[in-house]
Design a protein around this motif. Structure first.
Motif, PDB file in Angstrom:
ATOM      1  N   PHE B  72      54.455 106.505  51.996  1.00 26.71           N
ATOM      2  CA  PHE B  72      53.539 107.481  52.605  1.00 26.71           C
ATOM      3  C   PHE B  72      53.198 107.071  54.029  1.00 26.71           C
ATOM      4  CE2 PHE B  72      51.586 109.152  48.372  1.00 26.71           C
ATOM      5  CZ  PHE B  72      52.749 109.866  48.154  1.00 26.71           C
ATOM      6  N   TYR B  75      56.197 107.745  56.287  1.00 25.52           N
ATOM      7  CA  TYR B  75      56.547 109.154  56.496  1.00 25.52           C
ATOM      8  C   TYR B  75      55.373 110.009  56.963  1.00 25.52           C
ATOM      9  CZ  TYR B  75      58.619 113.710  55.892  1.00 25.52           C
ATOM     10  OH  TYR B  75      59.071 114.987  56.129  1.00 25.52           O
ATOM     11  N   PHE B  76      54.202 109.826  56.339  1.00 27.79           N
ATOM     12  CA  PHE B  76      53.057 110.669  56.702  1.00 27.79           C
ATOM     13  C   PHE B  76      52.136 109.997  57.697  1.00 27.79           C
ATOM     14  CE2 PHE B  76      53.963 112.088  52.239  1.00 27.79           C
ATOM     15  CZ  PHE B  76      54.463 113.342  52.575  1.00 27.79           C
ATOM     16  N   HIS B  80      51.196 110.134  63.092  1.00 26.32           N
ATOM     17  CA  HIS B  80      49.922 110.131  63.817  1.00 26.32           C
ATOM     18  C   HIS B  80      49.958 109.197  65.008  1.00 26.32           C
ATOM     19  CE1 HIS B  80      47.759 112.676  61.035  1.00 26.32           C
ATOM     20  NE2 HIS B  80      48.354 112.023  60.044  1.00 26.32           N
ATOM     21  N   TYR B  84      58.160 109.349  64.456  1.00 27.53           N
ATOM     22  CA  TYR B  84      58.631 110.277  63.427  1.00 27.53           C
ATOM     23  C   TYR B  84      59.918 109.761  62.798  1.00 27.53           C
ATOM     24  CZ  TYR B  84      55.279 113.434  65.512  1.00 27.53           C
ATOM     25  OH  TYR B  84      54.121 113.986  65.983  1.00 27.53           O
ATOM     26  N   ILE B 166      58.362 111.592  49.300  1.00 29.80           N
ATOM     27  CA  ILE B 166      58.245 111.910  50.718  1.00 29.80           C
ATOM     28  C   ILE B 166      59.357 112.897  51.098  1.00 29.80           C
ATOM     29  CG2 ILE B 166      57.017 109.811  51.424  1.00 29.80           C
ATOM     30  CD1 ILE B 166      59.699 108.707  52.430  1.00 29.80           C
ATOM     31  N   THR B 167      59.619 113.793  50.155  1.00 34.35           N
ATOM     32  CA  THR B 167      60.512 114.951  50.362  1.00 34.35           C
ATOM     33  C   THR B 167      61.968 114.597  50.640  1.00 34.35           C
ATOM     34  OG1 THR B 167      60.299 115.283  52.775  1.00 34.35           O
ATOM     35  CG2 THR B 167      58.556 116.234  51.380  1.00 34.35           C
TER      36      THR B 167
END
Lengths: 253, 224
Positions: B72, B75-76, B80, B84, B166-167
């Motif tokens: 997480f 990836y997420f 921020h 990326y 994470i897709t």
């Protein structure tokens, strides 16, 4: 007789914690000489030999080879020096993952950057010299103790050392195997190899040594030719030690 | 027989596609993980105090954070900070770093099992420290680390199933999608389970083969 010494070690001192294992020990050796260190276990023989090629870092003391001081902080000099000073260990320390041949080759190819073929040829020669031509493909686990020690001698010789340090080379061997290793060392002696050796084999020492150094509690107690140290020592402790060793291993005379 | 046809025509092709993605995740992660593990293991045993500390901290963090949380973050979380990663890249980074932390422990144990005499003998011949580690210590230590590292590779095969979180839609992700469309949870997840079982079995056999090929006298495994 005033040849300059090949190797000289001066005032070597080593402490482990508070215990002084080696106290101001000095030694120098000329070409083709064989000096033998004797003394009880724990007297500092191994430490002394290992300090000479800096496998153990002495707290104090200096070492010269061919008149040049070795500074262990200069990594390149140190490694070059170690190539010229062969070391034989009590427990052989062969590289367990390599055959006898590869054990001898690896220093040539990796340290001296010799070509593979040349290294192989030289390694074969060295193994032949110690009588192991038929065992080159064996791994350490497949060799007897005496054979292992002879491989380790070949490995050191392959580097063409100027001096050899032998740290109780026969102490881990049973009596029958001791002879074969001592025979190889006698050969080296006859061929003029300069050697410093620690041992409990007083008979051997009396036969071949130029000088015997008696060490106890990290201090060099007495130095002299074999006849004097073994049969007419001056110090009380040397007398005691030598007579005890003779009781154990028999008199050579 | 409608059931079998459905599985054969609809489910399996989709799962095989997922399997392909899984394999593409596992192989690079396994390689990077091993490389990282060996490097970190060496730093922990032979490094200077600074690299030793850094390597230990790395292991503490990557073994301590749950893997899902690490994924997480990659990836997420990092976007921020303006960083990326694609789901695929983020998964590989996550798996490699986590796997490396575990490998390093096996490697460290193996390095510590090599007797000091080996090091002394190499130094006495004039080997540099790096040369000693590369030519003498690692070839022995890696043989000893192999069973442990193999275990970690098997784990990796299974935790690659977290990538879909994470897709990155791999085998488990595909299965979950089809299962929720068709409600055939039991069948589909049984099939997926078997897929993983096949992968781990193959990996196990491969590892056995490698161990066998690298076996030399003095390093053999005793027993049956």
């Amino acid at each position: 007789m005033s040849k300059p010494p090949v190797l000289r070690a001066e005032n070597i001192t080593k402490r482990y914690g508070k215990k002084v294992v080696l106290n101001n020990a000095s030694l120098s050796i000329c070409e083709r000489e064989l000096k033998i260190l004797i003394g009880p276990s724990g007297s500092g023989k191994s430490t002394f030999l290992q300090c000479i090629n800096f496998l153990v870092t002495p707290d104090r003391g200096r070492v010269w080879l061919d008149g040049r001081e070795i500074l262990r902080t200069h990594k390149r000099d140190l490694n070059a020096y170690r190539q010229k000073v062969g070391m034989i260990f009590q427990d052989f320390n062969l590289f367990d993952h390599l055959t006898a041949l590869a054990n001898v080759e690896i220093g040539l190819t990796r340290v001296r950057k010799m070509g593979k073929e040349e290294a192989c040829e030289k390694a074969m020669q060295e193994l032949d010299k110690v009588g192991l031509r038929d065992h080159i493909a064996k791994y350490p686990a497949q060799l007897s103790g005496g054979q292992k020690q002879r491989v380790s001698i070949a490995r050191a010789l392959a580097m063409d050392p100027e001096v050899m340090l032998l740290d109780e080379p026969t102490s881990a061997l049973d009596p029958e195997l001791i002879t074969e290793v001592l025979a190889v060392i006698k050969d080296l002696r006859a061929n003029g190899m300069t050697m410093i050796m620690s041992t409990h084999q007083l008979n051997f020492a009396s036969e071949v040594a130029d000088e015997i150094i008696f060490l106890e509690d990290g201090i060099i107690v007495e130095v002299g030719p074999p006849d004097k140290i073994l049969y007419e020592p001056e110090c009380e402790r040397t007398i005691q030690f030598c007579s005890k060793m003779r009781e154990l291993y028999g008199n050579s005379r | 027989m409608g059931e079998m046809d459905f599985i054969q025509n609809e489910v399996l092709p989709s799962l095989f596609e997922g399997l392909g993605t899984s394999i593409l995740l596992i192989i690079p992660s396994a390689v990077f993980g091993l490389v990282i593990g060996v490097a970190i293991g060496v730093f922990r045993v032979f490094g200077n105090p600074l690299t030793e500390k850094l390597a230990s901290t790395y292991v503490a963090i990557f073994r301590g954070f749950p893997l899902v949380v690490q994924l997480f973050i990659w990836y997420f979380g990092l976007p921020h900070l303006g960083i990326y990663f694609s789901p695929y890249t983020a998964s590989i980074i996550g798996f490699s770093l986590c796997s490396g932390a575990y490998h390093s422990e096996y490697v460290r144990g193996a390095l510590l099992s090599i007797k000091r005499g080996q090091l002394l003998a190499a130094q006495a011949l004039g080997f540099t420290r790096t040369g000693t580690i590369v030519s003498v210590i690692l070839p022995q230590a890696l043989r000893r680390a192999l069973p442990g590292c193999g275990n970690e590779l098997i784990y990796l095969i299974k935790y690659s199933s977290l990538a879909y979180m994470i897709t990155c839609i791999e085998l488990t992700g595909k299965g979950k999608i089809i299962a929720s469309e068709t409600f055939k949870f039991t069948e589909i997840f049984m099939i997926i389970g078997i897929f993983y079982l096949v992968m781990t079995t193959i990996a196990g056999r491969l590892l056995q083969y490698v161990e066998f090929r690298l076996e030399i006298p003095g390093f053999e495994h005793y027993g049956a």
